[in-house]
Every structure is written in C-alpha cells, then in structure tokens.
Design a protein around this motif. Structure first.
Motif, PDB file in Angstrom:
ATOM      1  N   ILE A  70      34.787 -22.805  24.495  1.00  0.00           N
ATOM      2  CA  ILE A  70      34.016 -22.236  24.546  1.00  0.00           C
ATOM      3  C   ILE A  70      33.497 -21.168  25.220  1.00  0.00           C
ATOM      4  O   ILE A  70      32.863 -22.352  26.181  1.00  0.00           O
ATOM      5  CB  ILE A  70      32.315 -21.843  23.427  1.00  0.00           C
ATOM      6  CG1 ILE A  70      33.079 -22.640  21.909  1.00  0.00           C
ATOM      7  CG2 ILE A  70      31.713 -20.667  23.390  1.00  0.00           C
ATOM      8  CD1 ILE A  70      31.625 -22.838  20.736  1.00  0.00           C
ATOM      9  N   LEU A  72      31.646 -17.470  13.307  1.00  0.00           N
ATOM     10  CA  LEU A  72      30.404 -16.790  13.786  1.00  0.00           C
ATOM     11  C   LEU A  72      29.541 -15.950  12.730  1.00  0.00           C
ATOM     12  O   LEU A  72      30.057 -15.117  11.898  1.00  0.00           O
ATOM     13  CB  LEU A  72      30.250 -15.667  14.458  1.00  0.00           C
ATOM     14  CG  LEU A  72      29.776 -15.367  15.249  1.00  0.00           C
ATOM     15  CD1 LEU A  72      29.018 -16.794  16.180  1.00  0.00           C
ATOM     16  CD2 LEU A  72      29.610 -13.990  16.627  1.00  0.00           C
ATOM     17  N   LEU A  95      30.618 -13.988  20.862  1.00  0.00           N
ATOM     18  CA  LEU A  95      31.652 -15.646  21.379  1.00  0.00           C
ATOM     19  C   LEU A  95      32.572 -15.089  21.522  1.00  0.00           C
ATOM     20  O   LEU A  95      33.308 -14.265  21.496  1.00  0.00           O
ATOM     21  CB  LEU A  95      31.551 -16.663  20.060  1.00  0.00           C
ATOM     22  CG  LEU A  95      31.761 -17.407  20.750  1.00  0.00           C
ATOM     23  CD1 LEU A  95      31.224 -18.865  20.293  1.00  0.00           C
ATOM     24  CD2 LEU A  95      32.778 -18.327  19.075  1.00  0.00           C
ATOM     25  N   LEU A 121      28.864 -18.095  25.040  1.00  0.00           N
ATOM     26  CA  LEU A 121      27.470 -17.633  23.351  1.00  0.00           C
ATOM     27  C   LEU A 121      26.321 -16.700  23.757  1.00  0.00           C
ATOM     28  O   LEU A 121      25.865 -17.926  24.704  1.00  0.00           O
ATOM     29  CB  LEU A 121      27.793 -18.915  22.983  1.00  0.00           C
ATOM     30  CG  LEU A 121      26.314 -19.102  22.040  1.00  0.00           C
ATOM     31  CD1 LEU A 121      26.912 -17.828  20.567  1.00  0.00           C
ATOM     32  CD2 LEU A 121      26.298 -19.948  21.071  1.00  0.00           C
TER      33      LEU A 121
END
Length: 271
Positions: free
Chosen positions: A31, A124, A21, A34
């Motif tokens: 973000i 995560l 991530l 990913l």
C-alpha cells in the motif's frame, strides 16, 4: 478503480467515500498511500507505506530454517539475519480490480526454495480496509508465515499531536540481544518497542491521533509486532507467528491446508 503513474511505481487506486487507497503491485504489492478525507496516514517513500511480509515475517535466525531433514539458507539481508520475506521485493500480477477492491498474486521463486503462490486481496469501504493474504503450495509442503508491516505516520501535520498506541496483550515475547525471541513469555513492558506481543483473542490495537482520527488494527491472528522507535512513524504488524517463526513455531503449508491471514483497519474521525 484507476491506474496512476507515480515517480516510484505504477499504482492501482481504489476509492470508497472519502477513502483513497493506492496499491503498488510493481513495488512488492505494498500500500503506497491511504488518504482519509485527503489526509495521508502512511509514511511515504518506496520502502514504506505498508508492505506484505511473506513467506516469513520479521527476522529468521542467521537466514536458516529446516523443513524435515533439509536445512535451507536464505539471503542475509539484515545481517546476521534474513528479514521480512521476499514478497516486498518482487512485482505482483493483478488478477482482478474494481472501484473499491483488487487482488494480486505472485509465484514463490528463488531464493525461496519451494514452489507456491501468494494471493493478496484488498477490500476498501468508506470506514475500513480489509486485506487478506494466502499462501498455497504447488508441490512439497513447507513452513511459512505471512503478515504486514505498515508505517503509520506518527504525526498527521497541521499542528496536531502525535499518535497514541493502545493495546492489551496477554504477553510479550522476550527479545534477546540478537533481536530474536528467546522463547520466554514475559509480562508486557512499556515502550518504546520493537517487540512481539501475544493476543489469543485476536489482534486489537488502537492508534489515536488526538482530535483528528482513531484507527483500529484488528486480525484473528494472535501475533502482533509493535515498532515505534523511529520519529517519523509507528508500526503495528499483524502476523501469523512470532519472529523467527520458521524455526520456533513452523506452520506447514500443505496441498490441502494453505495459510491464510486477514487484517482490518477501521477508522473514525474525532474532529
């Protein structure tokens, strides 16, 4: 945790198992990437990835909202409305980072008319990501919303099929010609969508890339916007209230009652 330079911004990279991530605090704490087993799940580019919507979600009608006897005017950045909050447009400050977790904050400021602090945390694991956001006041109480706008790739490449979206909503917010909820709830209609749905038992939406990956978006909140009108990506957006919520369903942030919302993405390989 590592910090890496990209062509768009500096990113904080978290890892767990084969999940990677990248969070871009300087670009709205979105973000940016990913990757699961090396496969990118999010649309790339400085406007995409997955960005926070705060202190409001979606469109606010004509950029105006009331708090008590005061009317406030927000910048009309999607004429004739204000859209998606201010958090995606500012740099956030890191307050804690580790191998698989990180936290960031930013202070609410002009053009938002109230003082406050927003915190966003990322956790995560090898098969999931949990993101939490909170909004606190540093003075007067004010209405606010929070949520996320992820851009999941419609197709993961390598000749695979497009993503399929599955969910069971209790209702759909009827959308007017101005793209705002009319206040009327209707039975869910087939897509394509740029629509808000109600899930009183909590948001639960499944994206499936056949033969590749299944990803579930879950949250205790009951509101989700699904947007799949673009060829490149599909969006599943948990949020703390419907579009135009500052006016239709104001949720006050007070000194003793901050706003908090979480979402989890969980995935499993299908190959």
């Amino acid at each position: 945790m590592t910090t890496e330079e990209t062509t768009e911004t500096r990113g904080v990279r978290l890892t767990a198992g084969d999940a990677e991530l990248t969070v871009s605090p300087e670009n709205g704490c979105r973000i940016g990437s990913l990757r699961i087993g090396g496969t990118e799940l999010l649309r790339q580019g400085p406007r995409f990835g997955s960005f926070p919507m705060v202190p409001w979600c979606g469109r606010t009608a004509l950029g105006r909202f009331r708090n008590g006897g005061r009317t406030h005017q927000l910048p009309v950045n999607s004429p004739p409305h204000a859209i998606h909050g201010t958090g995606r447009n500012v740099a956030w400050s890191p307050v804690g980072t580790g191998q698989s977790s990180a936290a960031f904050t930013y202070d609410l400021a002009d053009p938002w008319p109230y003082e406050g602090r927003v915190t966003q945390t990322f956790e995560l694991s090898p098969d999931s990501l949990t993101v939490t956001m909170s909004v606190e006041t540093e003075g007067d109480s004010f209405p606010a919303q929070a949520g996320w706008h992820p851009w999941f790739l419609r197709n993961l490449g390598e000749g695979g099929a497009d993503a399929e979206i599955a969910f069971d909503a209790a209702w759909q917010e009827e959308r007017g010609e101005d793209h705002l909820p009319t206040g009327r709830r209707i039975a869910p209609r087939p897509g394509p969508w740029d629509d808000c749905f109600g899930m009183p038992q909590g948001v639960d939406v499944t994206l499936t890339w056949p033969g590749r990956l299944e990803l579930k978006v879950t949250s205790r909140t009951e509101w989700v916007v699904v947007y799949d009108e673009q060829a490149e990506a599909v969006c599943v957006e948990p949020q703390s209230g419907p579009p135009n919520g500052l006016n239709l369903m104001p949720r006050l942030v007070t000194p003793i009652d901050p706003l908090e919302i979480s979402m989890t993405w969980s995935w499993r390989a299908l190959a």
